[in-house]
Motif scaffolding. Structure first.
Motif, PDB file in Angstrom:
ATOM      1  N   LEU A  88      38.899 -66.424 -84.981  1.00 53.07           N
ATOM      2  CA  LEU A  88      39.620 -65.947 -86.150  1.00 53.07           C
ATOM      3  C   LEU A  88      40.570 -67.049 -86.820  1.00 53.07           C
ATOM      4  O   LEU A  88      41.341 -66.926 -87.940  1.00 53.07           O
ATOM      5  N   THR A  89      40.723 -67.877 -85.945  1.00 53.85           N
ATOM      6  CA  THR A  89      41.526 -69.164 -86.304  1.00 53.85           C
ATOM      7  C   THR A  89      40.778 -70.521 -86.023  1.00 53.85           C
ATOM      8  O   THR A  89      39.885 -70.377 -85.131  1.00 53.85           O
ATOM      9  N   GLU A  90      41.227 -71.668 -86.729  1.00 52.81           N
ATOM     10  CA  GLU A  90      40.635 -72.833 -86.210  1.00 52.81           C
ATOM     11  C   GLU A  90      41.608 -73.879 -85.963  1.00 52.81           C
ATOM     12  O   GLU A  90      42.841 -73.597 -86.162  1.00 52.81           O
ATOM     13  N   VAL A  91      41.500 -74.935 -85.121  1.00 56.49           N
ATOM     14  CA  VAL A  91      42.419 -75.891 -84.715  1.00 56.49           C
ATOM     15  C   VAL A  91      42.172 -77.282 -85.602  1.00 56.49           C
ATOM     16  O   VAL A  91      40.928 -77.789 -85.206  1.00 56.49           O
ATOM     17  N   LYS A  92      43.134 -77.777 -86.388  1.00 52.43           N
ATOM     18  CA  LYS A  92      42.779 -78.783 -87.071  1.00 52.43           C
ATOM     19  C   LYS A  92      43.566 -80.178 -86.237  1.00 52.43           C
ATOM     20  O   LYS A  92      44.903 -79.990 -86.178  1.00 52.43           O
ATOM     21  N   SER A  93      43.154 -81.064 -86.172  1.00 52.11           N
ATOM     22  CA  SER A  93      43.632 -82.509 -85.599  1.00 52.11           C
ATOM     23  C   SER A  93      44.302 -83.299 -86.951  1.00 52.11           C
ATOM     24  O   SER A  93      43.723 -83.337 -87.626  1.00 52.11           O
ATOM     25  N   GLU A  94      45.706 -83.543 -86.801  1.00 52.54           N
ATOM     26  CA  GLU A  94      46.150 -84.402 -87.736  1.00 52.54           C
ATOM     27  C   GLU A  94      46.650 -85.577 -87.077  1.00 52.54           C
ATOM     28  O   GLU A  94      47.093 -85.390 -85.883  1.00 52.54           O
ATOM     29  N   ASN A  95      47.105 -86.596 -87.765  1.00 54.31           N
ATOM     30  CA  ASN A  95      47.856 -87.709 -87.271  1.00 54.31           C
ATOM     31  C   ASN A  95      48.492 -88.390 -88.483  1.00 54.31           C
ATOM     32  O   ASN A  95      48.304 -88.086 -89.543  1.00 54.31           O
ATOM     33  N   ARG A  96      49.228 -89.448 -88.084  1.00 50.80           N
ATOM     34  CA  ARG A  96      49.856 -90.128 -89.166  1.00 50.80           C
ATOM     35  C   ARG A  96      49.400 -91.693 -88.931  1.00 50.80           C
ATOM     36  O   ARG A  96      49.121 -92.334 -87.907  1.00 50.80           O
ATOM     37  N   ILE A  97      49.084 -92.304 -90.277  1.00 50.54           N
ATOM     38  CA  ILE A  97      48.509 -93.620 -90.225  1.00 50.54           C
ATOM     39  C   ILE A  97      49.593 -94.603 -90.376  1.00 50.54           C
ATOM     40  O   ILE A  97      50.616 -94.755 -91.220  1.00 50.54           O
ATOM     41  N   ASN A  98      49.681 -95.749 -89.426  1.00 50.13           N
ATOM     42  CA  ASN A  98      50.638 -96.879 -89.641  1.00 50.13           C
ATOM     43  C   ASN A  98      49.997 -97.666 -90.891  1.00 50.13           C
ATOM     44  O   ASN A  98      49.021 -98.206 -90.884  1.00 50.13           O
ATOM     45  N   ARG A  99      50.906 -97.844 -91.824  1.00 47.60           N
ATOM     46  CA  ARG A  99      50.510 -98.406 -92.924  1.00 47.60           C
ATOM     47  C   ARG A  99      50.362-100.012 -92.907  1.00 47.60           C
ATOM     48  O   ARG A  99      49.600-100.527 -93.604  1.00 47.60           O
ATOM     49  N   ILE A 100      50.785-100.671 -91.830  1.00 50.09           N
ATOM     50  CA  ILE A 100      50.758-102.175 -91.669  1.00 50.09           C
ATOM     51  C   ILE A 100      49.298-102.015 -90.576  1.00 50.09           C
ATOM     52  O   ILE A 100      48.597-102.925 -90.877  1.00 50.09           O
ATOM     53  N   SER A 101      49.353-101.465 -89.612  1.00 49.61           N
ATOM     54  CA  SER A 101      48.135-102.045 -88.615  1.00 49.61           C
ATOM     55  C   SER A 101      46.903-101.107 -88.848  1.00 49.61           C
ATOM     56  O   SER A 101      45.774-101.377 -88.590  1.00 49.61           O
ATOM     57  N   GLY A 102      46.970 -99.893 -89.936  1.00 54.08           N
ATOM     58  CA  GLY A 102      45.891 -98.999 -89.929  1.00 54.08           C
ATOM     59  C   GLY A 102      45.682 -98.137 -88.870  1.00 54.08           C
ATOM     60  O   GLY A 102      44.409 -97.360 -88.711  1.00 54.08           O
ATOM     61  N   VAL A 103      46.377 -98.106 -87.901  1.00 61.49           N
ATOM     62  CA  VAL A 103      45.982 -97.222 -86.672  1.00 61.49           C
ATOM     63  C   VAL A 103      46.875 -95.805 -86.798  1.00 61.49           C
ATOM     64  O   VAL A 103      47.822 -95.784 -87.465  1.00 61.49           O
ATOM     65  N   ALA A 104      45.874 -94.950 -86.347  1.00 67.04           N
ATOM     66  CA  ALA A 104      46.287 -93.529 -86.239  1.00 67.04           C
ATOM     67  C   ALA A 104      47.198 -93.435 -85.191  1.00 67.04           C
ATOM     68  O   ALA A 104      47.048 -93.754 -84.144  1.00 67.04           O
ATOM     69  N   GLU A 105      48.551 -92.443 -85.235  1.00 66.03           N
ATOM     70  CA  GLU A 105      49.560 -92.402 -84.627  1.00 66.03           C
ATOM     71  C   GLU A 105      49.993 -90.837 -84.379  1.00 66.03           C
ATOM     72  O   GLU A 105      49.760 -90.223 -85.501  1.00 66.03           O
ATOM     73  N   HIS A 106      50.598 -90.608 -83.307  1.00 63.44           N
ATOM     74  CA  HIS A 106      51.220 -89.198 -83.055  1.00 63.44           C
ATOM     75  C   HIS A 106      50.262 -88.100 -83.508  1.00 63.44           C
ATOM     76  O   HIS A 106      50.430 -87.360 -84.497  1.00 63.44           O
ATOM     77  N   PRO A 107      49.089 -88.080 -82.704  1.00 58.78           N
ATOM     78  CA  PRO A 107      48.318 -86.887 -83.170  1.00 58.78           C
ATOM     79  C   PRO A 107      48.804 -85.608 -82.595  1.00 58.78           C
ATOM     80  O   PRO A 107      49.796 -85.367 -81.877  1.00 58.78           O
ATOM     81  N   ARG A 108      48.417 -84.450 -83.363  1.00 61.76           N
ATOM     82  CA  ARG A 108      48.995 -83.355 -83.136  1.00 61.76           C
ATOM     83  C   ARG A 108      47.839 -82.033 -83.446  1.00 61.76           C
ATOM     84  O   ARG A 108      46.739 -82.427 -84.357  1.00 61.76           O
ATOM     85  N   GLN A 109      47.660 -80.966 -82.901  1.00 60.60           N
ATOM     86  CA  GLN A 109      46.739 -80.134 -83.096  1.00 60.60           C
ATOM     87  C   GLN A 109      47.321 -78.993 -83.818  1.00 60.60           C
ATOM     88  O   GLN A 109      48.696 -78.400 -83.397  1.00 60.60           O
ATOM     89  N   THR A 110      47.009 -78.559 -85.039  1.00 62.48           N
ATOM     90  CA  THR A 110      47.566 -77.458 -86.041  1.00 62.48           C
ATOM     91  C   THR A 110      46.389 -76.430 -85.955  1.00 62.48           C
ATOM     92  O   THR A 110      45.438 -76.612 -86.381  1.00 62.48           O
TER      93      THR A 110
END
Length: 238
Positions: free
Chosen positions: A140-162
């Motif tokens: 009945l629900t789904e879990v979506k992975s999200e993160n923030r992209i570091n604008r300089i390094s281009g690396v995904a940071e601070h992953p979270r499950q929503t």
């Protein structure tokens, strides 16, 4: 005080066009668990849409449309300060949604505005839709992975499950509008315009990222099919 002459009921199917997130207000963090869960019925664990979420978002959109929006919900003083077309629009908002408890209302205000007209119900999943999902062993629900992209390094940071209620979910929507002596059709028209604004905007959190897009289908007013009339609503027409 004016006499209560009737209660108009609006019913529809509220369908999710994109995933919806209305938070459960978790007070605990669980290792390996979902960071942000959605609100669910405490007994069935089925997600639902609180009527308060719909009412608050619809009022906010109507207040923004009026041009009189403030940090707090509009009240009696805002109505007194408004002029012209805006004054009439603010009055309809206050008649429909009421004034806050902190906005002391005297006899003059109550005679001018009357009681709150609109009442929203919590929206539960449509039984047939929910039963089919459960029979198909789907979630009945789904879990979506999200993160923030570091604008300089281009690396995904601070992953979270929503957690979200997925697109395609169907809920039973219902609200009622009290009709008092002296009320005109403009109050019901404002309600329909507010519902159209919800379709154009979003419900719940993260609307700017594509969450919470909804549409109303099979709209009925007092049991009569009114979908065609609703589809023709222009919420910014004056």
């Amino acid at each position: 005080m004016p006499q209560l002459n009737g209660i108009t009921t609006l019913e529809a199917t509220l369908e999710l066009v994109t995933g919806l997130r209305i938070g459960a207000g978790d007070s605990e963090m669980h290792i390996g668990g979902v960071d942000n869960t959605v609100i669910k019925h405490p007994h069935t664990q089925s997600p639902y849409i609180p009527g308060s979420s719909l009412k608050g978002k619809m009022r906010s959109l109507l207040e923004w449309r009026s041009g009189a929006v403030q940090q707090e919900a509009l009240g009696w003083r805002d109505y007194q300060a408004a002029t012209g077309v805006q004054k009439a629009e603010v009055k309809r908002i206050l008649q429909l949604f009421g004034i806050s408890g902190g906005d002391k209302a005297g006899l003059e205000e109550m005679l001018e505005l009357g009681p709150t007209r609109v009442s929203f119900w919590d929206c539960n999943l449509q039984p047939d839709w929910e039963q089919q999902i459960r029979e198909d062993n789907l979630a009945l629900t789904e879990v979506k992975s999200e993160n923030r992209i570091n604008r300089i390094s281009g690396v995904a940071e601070h992953p979270r499950q929503t957690e979200r209620v997925p697109a395609g979910a169907c809920f039973d929507f219902r609200l009622s509008v009290k009709q008092l002596a002296g009320d005109g059709e403009e109050l019901l028209t404002t309600v329909l315009q507010g519902l159209k604004l919800l379709e154009l905007d979003s419900v719940g959190g993260s609307g700017s990222r594509g969450y919470g897009k909804v549409r109303f289908k099979g709209l009925r007013i007092n049991g009569q099919d009114s979908q065609a009339s609703f589809d023709a609503i222009q919420p910014f027409a004056r």
